[in-house]
Design a protein around this motif. Structure first.
Motif, short mmCIF file in Angstrom:
data_model
loop_
_atom_site.label_atom_id
_atom_site.label_comp_id
_atom_site.label_asym_id
_atom_site.label_seq_id
_atom_site.Cartn_x
_atom_site.Cartn_y
_atom_site.Cartn_z
N PRO A 64 0.82 -1.23 0.00
CA PRO A 64 0.00 0.00 0.00
C PRO A 64 0.85 1.27 0.00
O PRO A 64 0.50 2.25 -0.66
N ALA A 65 1.95 1.26 0.75
CA ALA A 65 2.81 2.45 0.80
C ALA A 65 3.46 2.70 -0.56
O ALA A 65 3.58 3.85 -1.01
N MET A 66 3.90 1.63 -1.23
CA MET A 66 4.49 1.80 -2.55
C MET A 66 3.44 2.29 -3.54
O MET A 66 3.70 3.19 -4.36
N GLN A 67 2.25 1.72 -3.48
CA GLN A 67 1.19 2.14 -4.40
C GLN A 67 0.83 3.60 -4.17
O GLN A 67 0.54 4.34 -5.13
N GLN A 68 0.85 4.04 -2.90
CA GLN A 68 0.58 5.44 -2.61
C GLN A 68 1.60 6.34 -3.29
O GLN A 68 1.27 7.40 -3.83
N ALA A 69 2.85 5.93 -3.29
CA ALA A 69 3.90 6.70 -3.96
C ALA A 69 3.63 6.78 -5.46
O ALA A 69 3.86 7.81 -6.09
N VAL A 70 3.15 5.69 -6.04
CA VAL A 70 2.83 5.67 -7.47
C VAL A 70 1.66 6.62 -7.75
O VAL A 70 1.67 7.38 -8.72
N GLN A 71 0.64 6.58 -6.89
CA GLN A 71 -0.52 7.46 -7.08
C GLN A 71 -0.12 8.93 -7.01
O GLN A 71 -0.58 9.75 -7.81
N GLU A 72 0.72 9.26 -6.04
CA GLU A 72 1.17 10.65 -5.91
C GLU A 72 1.96 11.08 -7.15
O GLU A 72 1.89 12.23 -7.58
N MET A 73 2.68 10.13 -7.71
CA MET A 73 3.50 10.42 -8.88
C MET A 73 2.64 10.82 -10.08
O MET A 73 2.99 11.72 -10.84
N ILE A 74 1.50 10.17 -10.25
CA ILE A 74 0.72 10.38 -11.46
C ILE A 74 -0.42 11.38 -11.29
O ILE A 74 -1.08 11.73 -12.26
#
Length: 290
Positions: free
Chosen positions: A66-76
């Protein structure tokens, strides 16, 4: 790709297994899809197990998937159009799972907001705000709803509160023409950030006003013009911006300022309640006898 996420992958790349290299490549090539994928779905897409995906996230320094996915979401977030967000949600979340998915994401947003809020900074902002002569509140786009809510309740606390109409930059600065030292500006904006909100806050700061930003990151354009920074999580729910985190922080701000100014606020509320009763503003609901 987000610099921090990309750097984490590059630092760990030499130690990747074949499966982990496949995950890293897919993540770099299709971040907009990973942003909405479960760990099991990402694993199935790449051809590895769910546990391998989770281990990959921890391998590059995140607490979990979830933490990694959050980083991806913030990126896009600043890159995707509303149409693209809607299309990806439709593709990645089954229709009969949308209610649980949205509620679950909002619960997670509130949890992360509470975990990361700067409590000392919050009370410093309250102290600066409570002595303000006039309060100006600005929010553009979806943040206008937050600004309207905030200004509605601040009008019960302060003598002069103005919801700034952000129809144009000229209109914003015109409404701030008589603002200055002793006044406060609260600007609210989340990705995609409002240029008008950022410029208005910088202007307020240059005039010696208390400048409070309610946003999601120290890297937000609003942060540069803020004397006080209130951070709250705000994530994508399809094409909709989830604002439960900032709304909760705003609720806390309203309540705390009101308690600090309790004597004056109590008198105002008693007067207003009497007026409401006299003119029948609200419909009274009679309780049924059991």
């Amino acid at each position: 790709m987000n610099d921090q996420l990309s750097e984490r992958i590059q630092r760990s790349r030499r130690g990747f297994s074949k499966s982990q290299r496949a995950i890293a490549q897919y993540l770099q090539d299709h971040p907009e899809e990973v942003a909405f994928m479960t760990a099991s779905r990402l694993g199935a897409t790449v051809g590895v197990s769910e546990s391998t995906v989770v281990r990959f996230a921890t391998e590059i320094g995140y607490s979990g998937y979830p933490a990694m996915q959050q980083a991806v979401q913030e990126m896009i977030r600043n890159k995707l159009t509303s149409f693209q967000r809607l299309e990806m949600t439709s593709h990645n979340i089954p229709l009969d799972k949308l209610l649980d998915a949205v509620l679950g994401q909002d619960i997670d947003i509130l949890r992360r907001t509470r975990e990361n809020v700067d409590r000392s900074g919050f009370y410093q902002a309250v102290s600066a705000l409570e002595s303000a002569r006039k309060v100006f509140v600005l929010g553009a786009g979806s943040s206008l709803a937050l600004a309207t809510f905030l200004s509605h309740y601040l009008q019960l606390i302060f003598d002069t509160v103005q919801l700034v109409e952000a129809t144009s930059e000229a209109a914003v600065f015109q409404q701030l023409a008589h603002a200055g030292q002793g006044d406060a500006m609260i600007a609210i904006s989340f990705p995609r950030y409002s240029k008008k909100a950022a410029k208005a806050l910088r202007y307020a700061s240059s005039r010696g006003m208390t400048a409070i930003a309610i946003t999601d990151s120290p890297q937000s354009p609003l942060a540069a013009g803020a004397s006080h920074l209130l951070l709250a999580r705000s994530d994508m729910v399809s094409f909709v911006d989830s604002l439960v985190g900032p709304l909760s922080v705003i609720n806390a701000l309203i309540v705390t300022v009101a308690i600090r100014k309790k004597a004056a606020v109590s008198e105002t509320l008693r007067y207003i309640e009497a007026i409401w009763d006299e003119f029948g503003v609200y419909e009274k609901v009679e309780e049924e006898n059991s």
